[in-house]
Design a protein around this motif. Structure first.
Motif, PDB file in Angstrom:
ATOM      1  N   PRO A 279      97.324  37.702  31.973  1.00 31.40           N
ATOM      2  CA  PRO A 279      98.073  38.594  31.075  1.00 31.40           C
ATOM      3  C   PRO A 279      97.559  38.534  29.635  1.00 31.40           C
ATOM      4  CG  PRO A 279      99.541  36.997  32.160  1.00 31.40           C
ATOM      5  CD  PRO A 279      98.142  36.587  32.463  1.00 31.40           C
TER       6      PRO A 279
ATOM      7  N   PHE B 176      95.120  29.019  34.324  1.00 33.02           N
ATOM      8  CA  PHE B 176      95.145  29.693  35.631  1.00 33.02           C
ATOM      9  C   PHE B 176      94.768  28.716  36.751  1.00 33.02           C
ATOM     10  CE2 PHE B 176      92.909  31.884  39.028  1.00 33.02           C
ATOM     11  CZ  PHE B 176      93.574  33.078  39.224  1.00 33.02           C
TER      12      PHE B 176
ATOM     13  N   GLN C 172      86.497  38.307  40.755  1.00 26.75           N
ATOM     14  CA  GLN C 172      87.197  38.660  39.520  1.00 26.75           C
ATOM     15  C   GLN C 172      88.635  38.153  39.502  1.00 26.75           C
ATOM     16  OE1 GLN C 172      87.279  42.921  38.794  1.00 26.75           O
ATOM     17  NE2 GLN C 172      87.633  42.645  36.611  1.00 26.75           N
TER      18      GLN C 172
ATOM     19  N   MET D  77      92.837  41.223  42.844  1.00 22.01           N
ATOM     20  CA  MET D  77      91.954  42.079  42.039  1.00 22.01           C
ATOM     21  C   MET D  77      91.191  43.064  42.924  1.00 22.01           C
ATOM     22  SD  MET D  77      92.342  41.706  38.863  1.00 22.01           S
ATOM     23  CE  MET D  77      90.976  42.759  38.377  1.00 22.01           C
TER      24      MET D  77
ATOM     25  N   ARG E 175      83.195  43.808  47.460  1.00 23.09           N
ATOM     26  CA  ARG E 175      82.633  42.984  46.395  1.00 23.09           C
ATOM     27  C   ARG E 175      82.489  41.518  46.758  1.00 23.09           C
ATOM     28  NH1 ARG E 175      85.818  45.716  41.287  1.00 23.09           N
ATOM     29  NH2 ARG E 175      84.510  47.549  41.226  1.00 23.09           N
TER      30      ARG E 175
ATOM     31  N   LEU F 278      87.063  31.993  51.997  1.00 27.29           N
ATOM     32  CA  LEU F 278      86.647  33.169  51.229  1.00 27.29           C
ATOM     33  C   LEU F 278      86.355  34.378  52.123  1.00 27.29           C
ATOM     34  CD1 LEU F 278      86.414  30.993  49.011  1.00 27.29           C
ATOM     35  CD2 LEU F 278      84.486  32.287  48.104  1.00 27.29           C
TER      36      LEU F 278
ATOM     37  N   ASN G  43      91.477  46.865  42.272  1.00 29.25           N
ATOM     38  CA  ASN G  43      90.262  47.628  41.971  1.00 29.25           C
ATOM     39  C   ASN G  43      90.063  48.776  42.948  1.00 29.25           C
ATOM     40  OD1 ASN G  43      89.349  46.329  39.644  1.00 29.25           O
ATOM     41  ND2 ASN G  43      88.403  44.679  40.823  1.00 29.25           N
TER      42      ASN G  43
ATOM     43  N   ARG H 218     101.854  38.766  34.931  1.00 22.37           N
ATOM     44  CA  ARG H 218     101.232  38.291  36.169  1.00 22.37           C
ATOM     45  C   ARG H 218      99.784  37.895  35.973  1.00 22.37           C
ATOM     46  NH1 ARG H 218     102.138  43.776  39.153  1.00 22.37           N
ATOM     47  NH2 ARG H 218     101.999  44.365  36.958  1.00 22.37           N
ATOM     48  N   ASP H 219      99.367  36.879  36.728  1.00 18.00           N
ATOM     49  CA  ASP H 219      97.942  36.624  36.950  1.00 18.00           C
ATOM     50  C   ASP H 219      97.542  37.403  38.185  1.00 18.00           C
ATOM     51  OD1 ASP H 219      97.369  34.711  34.952  1.00 18.00           O
ATOM     52  OD2 ASP H 219      98.245  33.114  36.163  1.00 18.00           O
ATOM     53  N   PHE H 220      96.283  37.813  38.244  1.00 21.20           N
ATOM     54  CA  PHE H 220      95.773  38.433  39.467  1.00 21.20           C
ATOM     55  C   PHE H 220      94.655  37.577  40.042  1.00 21.20           C
ATOM     56  CE2 PHE H 220      97.563  42.073  37.127  1.00 21.20           C
ATOM     57  CZ  PHE H 220      98.550  42.405  38.036  1.00 21.20           C
ATOM     58  N   LEU H 221      94.882  37.080  41.245  1.00 26.99           N
ATOM     59  CA  LEU H 221      93.896  36.277  41.954  1.00 26.99           C
ATOM     60  C   LEU H 221      92.808  37.190  42.515  1.00 26.99           C
ATOM     61  CD1 LEU H 221      96.655  34.118  43.520  1.00 26.99           C
ATOM     62  CD2 LEU H 221      94.677  33.100  42.407  1.00 26.99           C
ATOM     63  N   PRO H 222      91.672  36.620  42.917  1.00 26.67           N
ATOM     64  CA  PRO H 222      90.565  37.473  43.381  1.00 26.67           C
ATOM     65  C   PRO H 222      90.959  38.472  44.472  1.00 26.67           C
ATOM     66  CG  PRO H 222      89.763  35.246  43.054  1.00 26.67           C
ATOM     67  CD  PRO H 222      91.254  35.195  42.837  1.00 26.67           C
ATOM     68  N   HIS H 223      91.732  38.043  45.477  1.00 28.63           N
ATOM     69  CA  HIS H 223      92.059  39.003  46.545  1.00 28.63           C
ATOM     70  C   HIS H 223      92.993  40.093  46.029  1.00 28.63           C
ATOM     71  CE1 HIS H 223      95.601  36.383  46.864  1.00 28.63           C
ATOM     72  NE2 HIS H 223      96.210  37.401  47.448  1.00 28.63           N
TER      73      HIS H 223
ATOM     74  N   PHE I 296     100.329  48.426  34.466  1.00 28.65           N
ATOM     75  CA  PHE I 296      99.219  49.354  34.238  1.00 28.65           C
ATOM     76  C   PHE I 296      99.641  50.800  34.451  1.00 28.65           C
ATOM     77  CE2 PHE I 296      95.262  46.953  33.698  1.00 28.65           C
ATOM     78  CZ  PHE I 296      95.786  45.672  33.803  1.00 28.65           C
TER      79      PHE I 296
ATOM     80  N   GLU J 154      92.215  38.380  36.649  1.00 32.29           N
ATOM     81  CA  GLU J 154      92.726  38.827  35.353  1.00 32.29           C
ATOM     82  C   GLU J 154      93.955  38.008  35.001  1.00 32.29           C
ATOM     83  OE1 GLU J 154      91.077  43.436  35.033  1.00 32.29           O
ATOM     84  OE2 GLU J 154      93.228  43.093  35.055  1.00 32.29           O
TER      85      GLU J 154
END
Lengths: 452, 452
Positions: free
Chosen positions: B43, B109, B39, A18, A361, A411, A22, A11-16, A144, B41
């Motif tokens: 893979p 991405f 941020q 992440m 953030r 945003l 987090n 997977r990619d994780f987009l800002p929202h 994870f 991420e």
């Protein structure tokens, strides 16, 4: 032109996303820190000699192997290649593999660094692991793990603290859980008592079904699995076990009185319950004999956590193991640990929409770009705000107002600042609250207060 | 029994090392956040079709490739195997590889998620990358990159902000740096002006040596590299360039007046200097024409950062690229970015011993374990302290006092709490300040104040 994509099961994780992840990691970490756990990290790649043989044959097949660099085929004979045996080929062509979990690398770490760490050692580790599993809903090839282990101490206070950690983490995350507790010694005691030491898994599986299919059907199943009538007869009080934790313990103490192993297990469970009673948990803790995770290696307490009211497997699990590092040549290191399933917890929080509304953030204030003259006036203000920790942006181009405002919308930026000709003349900043729509002028030096 | 080890060029991070690394990452992140970066991420594994051909032939050789799972040899003919061509074998036996940097995955991405992100997009990414390079001092096979890029905007304000980010990060980390700035357009202009568009690298390399070997030797070298006498003659004012940034620009404007490309580059540099003058930097910013990093892809500004007074290569670098995502089929996305070299920054901070003395995450208070009765009294106190955010531990076993105290020493725990018979009677906790050696009784309810 290739259409870009990523490997199946990753997977990619987009800002929202992440932000949400987090939030989970920070919550778990803050609890780990309050209990004195210290972070370590290990490399993504381990030598395959460290990994193979630790997860059973099935696990070995699921390891991602790295092809050796350079002329990897040079060391093979023609016969070896023509045999086309992929497994033995991989064993010779690959020296390294990706981490499959955090436990084996931790055991390797403890042995390798035994002169650099002080026991008892409380470590936590939050890193991705990789498994060449068939991807499906909720199961990824890169995911994870968040592990906390305390090693080098037999004290049951460690089990007490791990239970408190679980309770605190989910209380902070804001959804109720059931913490299930079992003890390997009780299971061993039961199997010994009924004379079927080899059938412990069959017995726990059957016990687990009592609620769903009823006692009669469970008895049938046990017979099919070649458990003798006499044994089933002895098992009946345990299959019928119900009530609170203390009631269950009382029954088990009677039934299993002959098994010193079971009694030790019951003593352990009772010790944990007694200590926890001094600082009551927020979540329910249930002695559950059907819990049979990790019977290959757990030797005492076994933990599992389920979210209440959500269809989802176990979201946290762990237990006591008496010989973590034996396979790497260091004996007599006992430990107990838990692993939070970050990806499942993420799914639960998404279902329940339990994230904090305020982003910790994201940008708090966007300055609209009216052109070079206005920008020159804004730059020192931006700088001043940032130095004081305000998260702020200037739109980089003097684009149309509509475009700049929709950027703020997209945003979720809560405040927008206008510094145009009029504001420049008056030495103020006009601030729009994007939620209420209110607009107000602020002197430059009062701006910071809005955000602290 | 195998002696455990990890692959060459990889590292474990012990708790005290993690503290230091986290301090660096948190510092960089806090600055990124204050500038509105978000941020993402990606893979660890990417499809090899995403990675190959992006880093040159040398880079392709340094990719770590993952052997396909299952019967990976089945699709090879006997002839293919017997050819023993490791490169073409790898191309067919491996579909995935480990990320080599953060830039190509980011480009992938952006194209893949172009409908989910809003431009201009300010993203940061802090993740490990892997290169099958020859390991040596300061060069690892697994290392961390910290990248910040703003894409979808041509505005030079982005370059201004990246310079401010660099300045702020190193100011916070506490050591002075020289920020070097160049512009690809100036270099192109120089090469055009002297009629050697193909020799731009030779020219920058030669310019870089002027200080070390002197102008005469540099001229000799340029001749050896087949640069004509006429060209060298034209180059002389540039080789002799000295003084402050504005002086250099003035000379270059004169010498390169005929090259519209160079003049645009000089305009860009001057714009950046003008805007930065509005909020002066803490560190020196130097226009440096010898900076030639990334000439394959940078099209405008080029950045590099060196620590002052420390022997260490570049610790941060970046630049403007005009077509980040073209290779994945999305044209006209301009961007500018920087990458902090976390591992080198870590080395610099270690050399200068610049870490904060107070641990932000280590245990603050250790309770000595005097046995079960005392533990029962301590557990609620522990719980109360932890709920209020105090990082505290109870030694899990009633071990000898000396052992428990040396645990506190080894972990640098600043305070130790004693709750023995006397303290139980008086309802107090005796606290020892491990630094001063002072001991004092505190009522239970005043304990928290010590740590907040």
């Amino acid at each position: 032109m290739q259409k870009p994509s990523i490997p199946k099961g990753t997977r990619d994780f987009l800002p929202h996303e992440m932000e949400r992840r987090n939030y989970i990691f920070e919550t778990i970490k803050s609890v780990f820190h309050s209990f004195g756990f210290r972070q370590i990290e290990t490399p993504a790649m381990e030598n395959l000699s460290t990994l193979t043989g630790k997860y059973g044959d099935e696990g070995d097949k699921l390891l991602f192997r790295i092809l050796n660099s350079g002329d990897c085929l040079a060391k093979f004979t023609d016969e070896e290649l023509l045999a086309k045996n992929s497994a033995s080929f991989a064993a010779k062509a690959c020296d390294r593999g990706l981490r499959y979990d955090l436990t084996v690398p931790f055991a390797r770490f403890v042995v390798q660094h035994r002169n650099e760490i002080t026991l008892p050692f409380r470590r936590y580790q939050i890193q991705p692991v990789w498994r060449a599993d068939r991807p499906q809903k909720g199961r990824y090839r890169e995911f994870f793990q968040c592990d906390a282990d305390m090693i080098g101490s037999d004290s049951l206070l460690n089990e007490v603290e791990l239970t408190q950690i679980i309770d605190t983490v989910f209380t902070k995350l804001g959804f109720p859980v059931r913490i299930l507790l079992n003890n390997r010694k009780i299971l061993t005691g039961i199997a010994e008592y009924i004379g079927h030491a080899d059938k412990i898994i069959d017995i726990t599986v059957a016990m687990d079904k009592t609620d769903k299919i009823g006692l009669d059907k469970v008895v049938e199943e046990l017979k099919e699995r070649e458990i003798s009538d006499a044994a089933i007869e002895k098992l009946m009080p345990i299959l019928r076990l119900s009530g609170g934790n203390r009631e269950k313990i009382a029954v088990l103490r009677e039934v299993l009185a002959e098994s010193s192993t079971a009694i030790r297990g019951l003593d352990e469970v009772e010790f944990i319950l007694d200590k926890l009673a001094l600082t009551p948990l927020k979540n329910e803790l249930e002695l559950n004999l059907t819990l049979a995770r990790g019977l290959d290696y757990y030797t005492g307490a076994i933990f599992e956590v389920k979210a209440v009211g959500v269809e989802m497997g176990s979201i946290t699990g762990g237990g006591r193991y008496d010989n973590l590092t034996g396979v790497f040549g260091l004996d007599n290191i006992s430990g107990v640990g838990i692993s939070f399933g970050a990806d499942r917890i993420y799914d639960v929080l998404n279902m329940l929409d339990l994230y904090p509304k305020e982003s910790a953030r994201g940008t708090q204030l966007l300055f609209i770009n009216f052109g070079e003259k206005e920008v020159d006036a804004v730059l020192p203000v931006l700088n001043m705000l940032r130095m004081q920790g305000v998260r702020t942006e200037l739109y980089p181009d003097a684009a149309k107002m509509k475009k700049q405002m929709s950027y703020a919308d997209d945003l979720n930026i809560p405040f927008v600042a206008f510094v145009g000709t009029k504001e420049l003349e008056n030495g103020v900043v006009n601030i729009k609250d994007m939620k209420s729509g209110e607009q107000k002028d602020y002197p430059m030096d009062e701006l910071v207060k809005l955000f602290l």
